[in-house]
Design an enzyme around this catalytic site. Structure first.
Site, mmCIF file in Angstrom:
data_model
loop_
_atom_site.group_PDB
_atom_site.id
_atom_site.type_symbol
_atom_site.label_atom_id
_atom_site.label_comp_id
_atom_site.label_asym_id
_atom_site.label_seq_id
_atom_site.Cartn_x
_atom_site.Cartn_y
_atom_site.Cartn_z
ATOM 1 N N PRO A 1 0.828 -1.222 0.000
ATOM 2 C CA PRO A 1 0.000 0.000 0.000
ATOM 3 C C PRO A 1 0.855 1.262 0.000
ATOM 4 O O PRO A 1 1.993 1.242 0.474
ATOM 5 C CB PRO A 1 -0.785 -0.099 1.317
ATOM 6 C CG PRO A 1 -0.026 -1.050 2.173
ATOM 7 C CD PRO A 1 0.738 -1.961 1.265
ATOM 8 N N ASP A 2 0.298 2.359 -0.552
ATOM 9 C CA ASP A 2 1.019 3.630 -0.424
ATOM 10 C C ASP A 2 0.659 4.262 0.918
ATOM 11 O O ASP A 2 0.066 3.606 1.793
ATOM 12 C CB ASP A 2 0.768 4.552 -1.641
ATOM 13 C CG ASP A 2 -0.648 5.101 -1.698
ATOM 14 O OD1 ASP A 2 -1.436 4.881 -0.762
ATOM 15 O OD2 ASP A 2 -0.973 5.773 -2.705
ATOM 16 N N PHE A 3 1.034 5.523 1.119
ATOM 17 C CA PHE A 3 0.834 6.148 2.422
ATOM 18 C C PHE A 3 -0.416 7.012 2.481
ATOM 19 O O PHE A 3 -1.185 6.967 3.421
ATOM 20 C CB PHE A 3 2.068 7.011 2.783
ATOM 21 C CG PHE A 3 3.301 6.194 2.941
ATOM 22 C CD1 PHE A 3 3.611 5.615 4.156
ATOM 23 C CD2 PHE A 3 4.148 5.955 1.863
ATOM 24 C CE1 PHE A 3 4.740 4.823 4.310
ATOM 25 C CE2 PHE A 3 5.275 5.168 1.998
ATOM 26 C CZ PHE A 3 5.577 4.602 3.223
ATOM 27 N N ARG A 4 -0.623 7.838 1.434
ATOM 28 C CA ARG A 4 -1.604 8.912 1.553
ATOM 29 C C ARG A 4 -2.851 8.747 0.706
ATOM 30 O O ARG A 4 -3.709 9.638 0.717
ATOM 31 C CB ARG A 4 -0.923 10.264 1.249
ATOM 32 C CG ARG A 4 0.131 10.622 2.266
ATOM 33 C CD ARG A 4 0.852 11.914 1.981
ATOM 34 N NE ARG A 4 1.905 12.119 3.002
ATOM 35 C CZ ARG A 4 3.087 11.514 3.001
ATOM 36 N NH1 ARG A 4 3.401 10.683 2.032
ATOM 37 N NH2 ARG A 4 3.946 11.742 3.976
ATOM 38 N N ASN B 1 11.142 4.618 -1.831
ATOM 39 C CA ASN B 1 10.601 3.321 -1.411
ATOM 40 C C ASN B 1 11.654 2.498 -0.681
ATOM 41 O O ASN B 1 12.840 2.546 -1.000
ATOM 42 C CB ASN B 1 10.056 2.565 -2.621
ATOM 43 C CG ASN B 1 8.910 3.323 -3.267
ATOM 44 O OD1 ASN B 1 8.326 4.205 -2.630
ATOM 45 N ND2 ASN B 1 8.596 3.016 -4.508
ATOM 46 N N ASP C 1 11.246 -0.855 -0.290
ATOM 47 C CA ASP C 1 10.908 -2.255 -0.568
ATOM 48 C C ASP C 1 11.953 -3.011 -1.378
ATOM 49 O O ASP C 1 11.800 -4.210 -1.623
ATOM 50 C CB ASP C 1 9.542 -2.324 -1.287
ATOM 51 C CG ASP C 1 9.476 -1.437 -2.526
ATOM 52 O OD1 ASP C 1 10.498 -1.305 -3.236
ATOM 53 O OD2 ASP C 1 8.398 -0.868 -2.796
ATOM 54 N N HIS D 1 15.192 7.176 1.286
ATOM 55 C CA HIS D 1 14.640 6.938 2.624
ATOM 56 C C HIS D 1 15.118 5.592 3.186
ATOM 57 O O HIS D 1 14.470 5.018 4.053
ATOM 58 C CB HIS D 1 13.105 7.022 2.587
ATOM 59 C CG HIS D 1 12.605 8.417 2.322
ATOM 60 N ND1 HIS D 1 11.278 8.712 2.087
ATOM 61 C CD2 HIS D 1 13.253 9.607 2.270
ATOM 62 C CE1 HIS D 1 11.153 10.027 1.883
ATOM 63 N NE2 HIS D 1 12.330 10.577 1.979
HETATM 64 P P1 OAD Z 1 2.224 8.760 -0.989
HETATM 65 O O1 OAD Z 1 1.281 7.737 -0.468
HETATM 66 O O2 OAD Z 1 2.307 10.061 -0.275
HETATM 67 O O3 OAD Z 1 1.870 9.090 -2.497
HETATM 68 C C1 OAD Z 1 1.648 8.072 -3.447
HETATM 69 C C2 OAD Z 1 1.191 8.730 -4.736
HETATM 70 O O4 OAD Z 1 1.083 7.720 -5.725
HETATM 71 C C3 OAD Z 1 -0.173 9.387 -4.642
HETATM 72 O O5 OAD Z 1 -0.165 10.598 -5.372
HETATM 73 C C4 OAD Z 1 -1.135 8.369 -5.301
HETATM 74 O O6 OAD Z 1 -2.222 8.971 -5.934
HETATM 75 C C5 OAD Z 1 -0.209 7.758 -6.325
HETATM 76 N N1 OAD Z 1 -0.511 6.363 -6.690
HETATM 77 C C6 OAD Z 1 -0.970 5.351 -5.927
HETATM 78 N N2 OAD Z 1 -1.010 4.187 -6.611
HETATM 79 C C7 OAD Z 1 -0.534 4.489 -7.856
HETATM 80 C C8 OAD Z 1 -0.293 3.715 -9.035
HETATM 81 N N3 OAD Z 1 -0.518 2.387 -9.092
HETATM 82 N N4 OAD Z 1 0.202 4.349 -10.112
HETATM 83 C C9 OAD Z 1 0.443 5.700 -10.082
HETATM 84 N N5 OAD Z 1 0.238 6.466 -8.998
HETATM 85 C C10 OAD Z 1 -0.229 5.869 -7.899
HETATM 86 O O7 OAD Z 1 3.647 8.050 -1.084
HETATM 87 P P2 OAD Z 1 5.067 8.733 -1.252
HETATM 88 O O8 OAD Z 1 4.985 9.967 -2.075
HETATM 89 O O9 OAD Z 1 6.014 7.689 -1.660
HETATM 90 O O10 OAD Z 1 8.447 8.550 4.204
HETATM 91 O O11 OAD Z 1 5.386 9.142 0.259
HETATM 92 C C11 OAD Z 1 6.619 9.756 0.557
HETATM 93 C C12 OAD Z 1 7.089 9.414 1.926
HETATM 94 O O12 OAD Z 1 6.027 9.623 2.867
HETATM 95 C C13 OAD Z 1 7.429 7.963 2.140
HETATM 96 O O13 OAD Z 1 8.727 7.642 1.677
HETATM 97 C C14 OAD Z 1 7.333 7.840 3.625
HETATM 98 C C15 OAD Z 1 6.064 8.584 3.878
HETATM 99 O O14 OAD Z 1 5.946 9.190 5.107
HETATM 100 C C16 OAD Z 1 9.055 8.056 5.281
HETATM 101 O O15 OAD Z 1 8.691 7.048 5.801
HETATM 102 C C17 OAD Z 1 10.217 8.859 5.764
#
Ligand code: OAD
Length: 368
Positions: A110-113, A184, A186, A203
């Site tokens: 899963p992503d974060f936001r 990432n 991972d 990170h």
């Molecule tokens: P986010 O969860 O903040 O953002 C993910 C982005 O990817 C969002 O804009 C989603 O809309 C988009 N998205 C999701 N699935 C997708 C897909 N299959 N194809 C294209 N886009 C997709 O994640 P990050 O930006 O990586 O830090 O977050 C940055 C940092 O915040 C992480 O490294 C982590 C977190 O806190 C630490 O742990 C220090």
């Protein structure tokens, strides 16, 4: 001054187009080793709209933007096809890619936001002061359990890279990839065969871990076994908690990031940004560090990277897709995998991408 009191575009462009050296002096969140821990900043839509109105007002009144930007424009058309043509015509030799969690969601992480599915929306049971606390070093020192619970979700059950990870490898094979900067943890870039030398894990990763007491080093398999045993990992020598070498809020980014970022971004002639909300600094500020002539392609489910008021005050202009003076920023909205497939199709690389995706037993029909 030009006629009618307008500012001469040539002189305005000199004053407006700050060099990287200038940015170094004014950017509070620029990637220097003194201020290196990740900072979360999300622009509110209200801020953005207000700033864009103010920016457009001044751009119109002062006749800024279009004339000076014309000389910086390298794309025939400021759209996806324009970027693909730029690559096909051999105009770029030093591509920098940036990645976030959206690049790995199709691998089951899963992503974060993302509202609903993102990790930060699913932490209710841990009773955290705020979702990001799970990655906050001072919180971890008091209570490491929520992080290790979460690590089970973040840890790829099998190291199966996505089509988009393979596309990064293909860029390397084509001799075009200067560097891949990823947030990432991972290790899927490594699993896709991108060489260590090309990857910057900004990170950190689960690849290695260290004891928070005696600093003894542990490898990935050891940490994986601990994470899935559901205990908090403890050092075999001194009994202190062992933490994967991922960067928490409040910790420094790896020195490799700072060593490479200055030169890489200056050389970059195409920036491709995959699957990130660009909400965390200093990583997000990389988009501001490429030359003014460098096209920037965002491949993401949503448009992001627009600066908020604070970032503007810090000299960061971010991505400008919808601005009337945009001459280089392109957003391709969709999944990273579909974006990679679309790029491979436009570049005539489908067959190679398909072969790479089939490499480790993955179903070749998943690619292109
Ligand atoms: P986010 O969860 O903040 O953002 C993910 C982005 O990817 C969002 O804009 C989603 O809309 C988009 N998205 C999701 N699935 C997708 C897909 N299959 N194809 C294209 N886009 C997709 O994640 P990050 O930006 O990586 O830090 O977050 C940055 C940092 O915040 C992480 O490294 C982590 C977190 O806190 C630490 O742990 C220090």
């Amino acid at each position: 001054m030009a006629e009618g009191g307008n500012i001469d575009p040539a002189s305005s462009s000199r004053r407006l187009n700050l060099s990287n050296e200038d940015l170094d002096k004014i950017e509070c969140a620029s990637p220097t080793e003194e201020d290196t821990s990740p900072i979360d900043h999300q622009a509110s839509d209200g801020d953005l709209e207000e700033m864009e109105k103010i920016r457009q007002f001044f751009a119109q009144k002062l006749n800024l933007g279009s004339a000076s930007n014309e000389s910086l424009k390298v794309l025939e058309t400021v759209d996806f096809d324009g970027v693909m043509k730029y690559i096909r015509d051999g105009c770029c030799k030093s591509v920098v890619t940036m990645a976030g969690a959206g690049m790995s969601t199709s691998a089951g992480i899963p992503d974060f936001r993302s509202p609903g599915s993102g990790l930060y929306d699913n932490l209710g049971k841990y009773d955290l002061p705020r979702p990001e606390a799970v990655f906050d070093i001072s919180f971890f020192e008091k209570n490491p359990q929520p992080f290790f619970d979460l690590a089970r979700q973040l840890y790829p059950s099998e190291l199966k890279p996505t089509i988009c990870h393979r596309f990064i490898r293909l860029l390397e094979q084509k001799g075009l990839l200067l560097r891949h900067y990823t947030q990432n943890i991972d290790t899927l870039e490594r699993a896709a065969g991108v060489s260590d030398e090309r990857i910057v894990e900004a990170h950190g990763t689960f690849h290695t871990s260290h004891c928070t007491g005696c600093r003894q080093r542990y490898d990935q398999q050891w940490m994986k076994d601990q994470i899935f045993s559901e205990d908090v990992p403890k050092c075999e020598s001194c009994g202190a908690v062992v933490k994967p070498d991922i960067v928490f809020f409040g910790e420094n980014l790896p020195s490799r990031f700072f060593r490479l970022v200055q030169d890489d971004l200056k050389k970059c002639d195409l920036l491709i940004i995959f699957g990130t909300s660009l909400a965390v600094q200093p990583f997000a500020s990389l988009v501001d560090r490429v030359p003014d002539t460098c096209p920037r392609l965002l491949v993401n489910k949503e448009k992001c990277g627009r600066p908020n008021l604070l970032m503007r005050m810090m000299g960061q202009s971010g991505l400008e897709f919808d601005s009337s003076s945009n001459y280089r920023d392109v957003a391709w909205l969709g999944t990273c995998d579909d974006g990679a497939v679309a790029m491979a199709a436009a570049l005539g690389w489908q067959e190679e991408l398909r072969r790479l995706q089939g490499e480790d037993g993955a179903r070749p029909e998943e690619a292109a």
